[in-house]
Design an enzyme around this catalytic site. Sequence first.
Site, short mmCIF file in Angstrom:
data_model
loop_
_atom_site.label_atom_id
_atom_site.label_comp_id
_atom_site.label_asym_id
_atom_site.label_seq_id
_atom_site.Cartn_x
_atom_site.Cartn_y
_atom_site.Cartn_z
N TYR A 142 0.15 -32.40 -14.96
CA TYR A 142 -1.22 -32.78 -15.28
C TYR A 142 -1.89 -31.75 -16.20
O TYR A 142 -2.83 -32.07 -16.92
CB TYR A 142 -2.07 -32.89 -14.00
CG TYR A 142 -2.02 -34.22 -13.32
CD1 TYR A 142 -0.83 -34.80 -12.95
CD2 TYR A 142 -3.20 -34.90 -13.02
CE1 TYR A 142 -0.79 -36.02 -12.30
CE2 TYR A 142 -3.18 -36.12 -12.38
CZ TYR A 142 -1.97 -36.67 -12.02
OH TYR A 142 -1.95 -37.89 -11.37
N LYS A 191 12.15 -32.69 -6.28
CA LYS A 191 13.27 -33.37 -6.96
C LYS A 191 14.22 -32.26 -7.40
O LYS A 191 14.52 -32.10 -8.58
CB LYS A 191 12.72 -34.20 -8.13
CG LYS A 191 13.73 -35.11 -8.80
CD LYS A 191 14.13 -36.31 -7.95
CE LYS A 191 15.27 -37.07 -8.61
NZ LYS A 191 15.84 -38.11 -7.71
N ASP A 223 12.31 -39.39 -4.07
CA ASP A 223 12.68 -40.81 -4.01
C ASP A 223 12.97 -41.22 -2.57
O ASP A 223 12.56 -42.29 -2.11
CB ASP A 223 13.88 -41.12 -4.94
CG ASP A 223 15.02 -40.12 -4.85
OD1 ASP A 223 14.87 -39.08 -4.17
OD2 ASP A 223 16.08 -40.38 -5.45
N ASP A 247 0.23 -37.60 -6.25
CA ASP A 247 -0.61 -38.71 -6.72
C ASP A 247 0.04 -40.03 -6.32
O ASP A 247 -0.59 -40.92 -5.75
CB ASP A 247 -0.75 -38.62 -8.25
CG ASP A 247 -1.57 -39.78 -8.81
OD1 ASP A 247 -2.61 -40.10 -8.22
OD2 ASP A 247 -1.13 -40.37 -9.82
#
Length: 356
Positions: A142, A191, A223, A247
């Site tokens: 971001y 991740k 995931d 988010d």
Amino acid sequence: MEKRICILAGDGIGPEVTSEAVRVLDAVAEKFGHTFSYEHIDIGGCSIDKYGVPITDENMGRCKAADAVLLGAVGGPKWDLCPADIRPEKALLAVRKELGLFANLRPTKLFQELASASPLKPEVIGCGIDLMIVRELTGGIYFGKRSTVERDGELVASDVMEYSEHEIERIGRVAFETARRRNRRLASVDKANVLDTSRLWREVMHRLAAEYPDVSYTDILVDNCAMQLIRNPAQFDVIVTENMFGDILSDEASMLTGSIGMMPSASLSADGPGMYEPIHGSAPDIAGQDIANPLGTILSASMMLRYSFGMGTEADAVETAVSAVLNAGYRTGDIMQEGCTRVSCSKMGELVSEML
Ligand code: IPM
Ligand code: MG
């Protein structure tokens, strides 16, 4: 106590839902003998229309000087074509950065009264959903360098995701401390099978885990986490993750409780004022109709009482009032069920205030 609160109502349904939260705050002030004063500040599209920027420096200064900030929502189709640096969302990111609001707490709690509004089967919900997402809010993709350039006759865009050890460590501490006050289980989402930022994230979290032996800690890939939230949400207590994963996962988690309209959030810094906002957006399609669900904003105000003002009893009182109103069968359209009474946004605010 006397507290000064900046109200950033914003766009779309923002003004409607924040008015109801203010009504509830006034009821709290009266019942418990506090004085809350409010300063209304333009943010997002309404500020672009008035001043040409999504928030002015002067208004940013007012937020910094307040005891706490309550935000409705920003954005809408009217401003979708604004250049990137004056989009309404830019103001939200700027406030987060300027106020140093690195820790975003997003509680996901299923009110028993709304169990049938959840898209999950009763046997999956089991004994309930009560988890806390701790989202890093001032770093990652971001806030990294971004660019769009022309290369070999086509446009190439990039957004850089960057995390430093101190950024990971400070959000990690908030998460471990939060877990300590709850059921002492923490899942850190990353991740790490692909990203360097995630590998560093995991390394720092493991260091912290050694300092908090009383918290049971696990790593989970993002995931898999997205899948587990649907498969067996009760396994989670506290989830900590970086900005963008947080988010996405918090929208997913909110839906487990039946409606995104119910979900509050708190954004906290190391020392200055916190900002409180529902996690839903500006919902321009239903704006101005007095049908939005104000409970996410009312519950955000309750988090403000708890986290910024140390008013735990008052915060509990608001949450109990919300439960009681739901228990009495009152519903806004988004959580409407057979046999319940459908009420407007303002009526819902009135009912919660009266219940207090
Ligand atoms: C949120 C919102 C914001 C975000 C948008 C409006 C910039 O989706 O608070 O979750 O992505 O952080
Ligand atoms: Mg979001």
